[in-house]
Design a protein around this motif. Structure first.
Motif, PDB file in Angstrom:
ATOM      1  N   CYS A 213       3.240   1.602   4.380  1.00  7.90           N
ATOM      2  CA  CYS A 213       4.193   1.715   3.497  1.00  7.90           C
ATOM      3  C   CYS A 213       5.167   2.754   4.353  1.00  7.90           C
ATOM      4  O   CYS A 213       4.810   3.276   5.311  1.00  7.90           O
ATOM      5  CB  CYS A 213       3.920   2.459   2.240  1.00  7.90           C
ATOM      6  N   ALA A 231      -1.542   2.591   3.752  1.00 10.08           N
ATOM      7  CA  ALA A 231      -1.437   2.648   2.302  1.00 10.08           C
ATOM      8  C   ALA A 231      -2.293   3.374   1.703  1.00 10.08           C
ATOM      9  O   ALA A 231      -2.131   3.980   0.636  1.00 10.08           O
ATOM     10  CB  ALA A 231      -1.181   1.385   1.784  1.00 10.08           C
ATOM     11  N   GLN A 278      -0.536   4.457  -2.118  1.00 10.93           N
ATOM     12  CA  GLN A 278      -0.521   3.044  -2.992  1.00 10.93           C
ATOM     13  C   GLN A 278      -0.897   3.340  -4.742  1.00 10.93           C
ATOM     14  O   GLN A 278      -0.472   2.646  -5.414  1.00 10.93           O
ATOM     15  CB  GLN A 278      -1.527   2.149  -2.451  1.00 10.93           C
ATOM     16  N   VAL A 283       4.098   2.303  -2.422  1.00  7.66           N
ATOM     17  CA  VAL A 283       3.916   1.091  -1.360  1.00  7.66           C
ATOM     18  C   VAL A 283       4.780   0.033  -1.992  1.00  7.66           C
ATOM     19  O   VAL A 283       4.788  -0.235  -3.320  1.00  7.66           O
ATOM     20  CB  VAL A 283       2.435   0.705  -1.271  1.00  7.66           C
ATOM     21  N   PRO A 284       5.696  -0.797  -1.134  1.00  3.86           N
ATOM     22  CA  PRO A 284       5.382  -0.702   0.290  1.00  3.86           C
ATOM     23  C   PRO A 284       6.601   0.028   0.924  1.00  3.86           C
ATOM     24  O   PRO A 284       6.631   0.247   2.405  1.00  3.86           O
ATOM     25  CB  PRO A 284       5.790  -2.270   0.849  1.00  3.86           C
TER      26      PRO A 284
END
Length: 296
Positions: A213, A231, A278, A283-284
């Motif tokens: 990310c 992530a 995440q 994320v991303p």
């Protein structure tokens, strides 16, 4: 019965002597008919009565006289003269000449009438051809004008169709763009109920596909830091990166920082620092804001 000479016959018919002599000379004394034809054809000439110069010793229109007979007559003898025409013979010959002249006159008038009729037919034919050519030209111009109007109308319809198609495409693109943006935005009621992460709840299957990310951090002085994290990395790694790279005086005391999410507004707690990126919906990519943490 003695015959009148050609010159006398023409004079009896009423032609001036000079004109009659000129006609006979110019036709080579070939007879009264040739002389009459010449007189008919040249009666309108301005110089028809001008005298014609001829060699000396030649009498115009005179018929050749026979040679004097050789005989016992001496120098004082006389030649027998031709007997003159009687009045009746003269009138008869004049009548024949007048009939011949009238016939020539009729022939000339008929010929002139035929020529006039032919000229009139030719004039009418030329007029008809000119009228037909003018009509064809007008028809061609009308066809060209009609073709130009049809072409302009077709171009106008094609231009209108292109404008309509462009408007439809623009409508479809706006609907696709703004419709998708409105569908992806959380409702105000959902943001007011509590600090519930929006991204994980919207596209949970898609977020599991990213293993990295990109985090952009906005500092209080207006500058920003950008770094890529894994992530599964904890939020504490982001805070540590910010504390190491923010622009405070290295020799001074550094205040602890607090990370906030941009939209929806959310302050991350100490418990969130132990959670993966995440799981926090970062994320991303995400934008975080740094605020100085007030000491408790």
């Amino acid at each position: 019965m003695a015959e009148l000479t050609a010159l006398e016959s023409l004079i009896e018919m009423g032609f001036p002597r000079g004109r009659a002599e000129k006609a006979l000379t110019l036709t080579g004394n070939q007879g009264i008919e040739a002389a009459m034809d010449w007189l008919m054809e040249h009666e309108e000439d301005p110089d028809v009565d001008e005298p014609l110069v001829t060699p000396l010793g030649h009498v115009l229109g005179a018929e050749p006289t026979p040679s004097e007979p050789s005989g016992p007559e001496g120098p004082g003898s006389t030649v027998e003269e031709k007997p003159g025409l009687s009045e009746e013979e003269r009138q008869e010959q004049t009548k024949r000449m007048m009939e011949l002249m009238a016939q020539k006159q009729r022939e000339r008038e008929e010929r002139e009438e035929r020529e006039a009729l032919e000229r009139e037919r030719q004039r009418r034919r030329q007029g008809q051809e000119l009228s037909a050519a003018r009509q064809r030209l007008q028809e061609d111009e009308m066809r060209r004008a009609a073709e130009e109007r049809r072409k302009e109308k077709a171009e106008e319809l094609a231009a209108r169709q292109r404008v309509r198609e462009k408007i439809e495409r623009d409508k479809a693109e706006r609907a696709k763009k703004y419709g998708g943006a409105m569908g992806s935005q959380p409702s105000p009621s959902a943001t007011e109920t509590g600090p519930v992460p929006s991204s994980p709840s919207q596209e949970p299957p898609t977020k599991r596909e990213y293993d990295q990310c990109r985090i952009q951090v906005r500092l209080p002085d207006g500058t920003s830091l950008t770094q890529t994290f894994r992530a599964r990395e904890q939020l504490a790694a982001v805070r540590l990166y910010v504390e190491l790279h923010r622009g405070d005086d290295p020799g001074g005391d550094q205040d602890p920082v607090q990370l906030l999410s941009g939209f929806p507004r959310r302050a991350f707690s100490e418990a969130d620092m132990e959670r993966p990126l995440q799981d926090l919906g970062l994320v991303p990519s995400a934008v975080l804001i740094v605020a100085k943490k007030c000491p408790s």
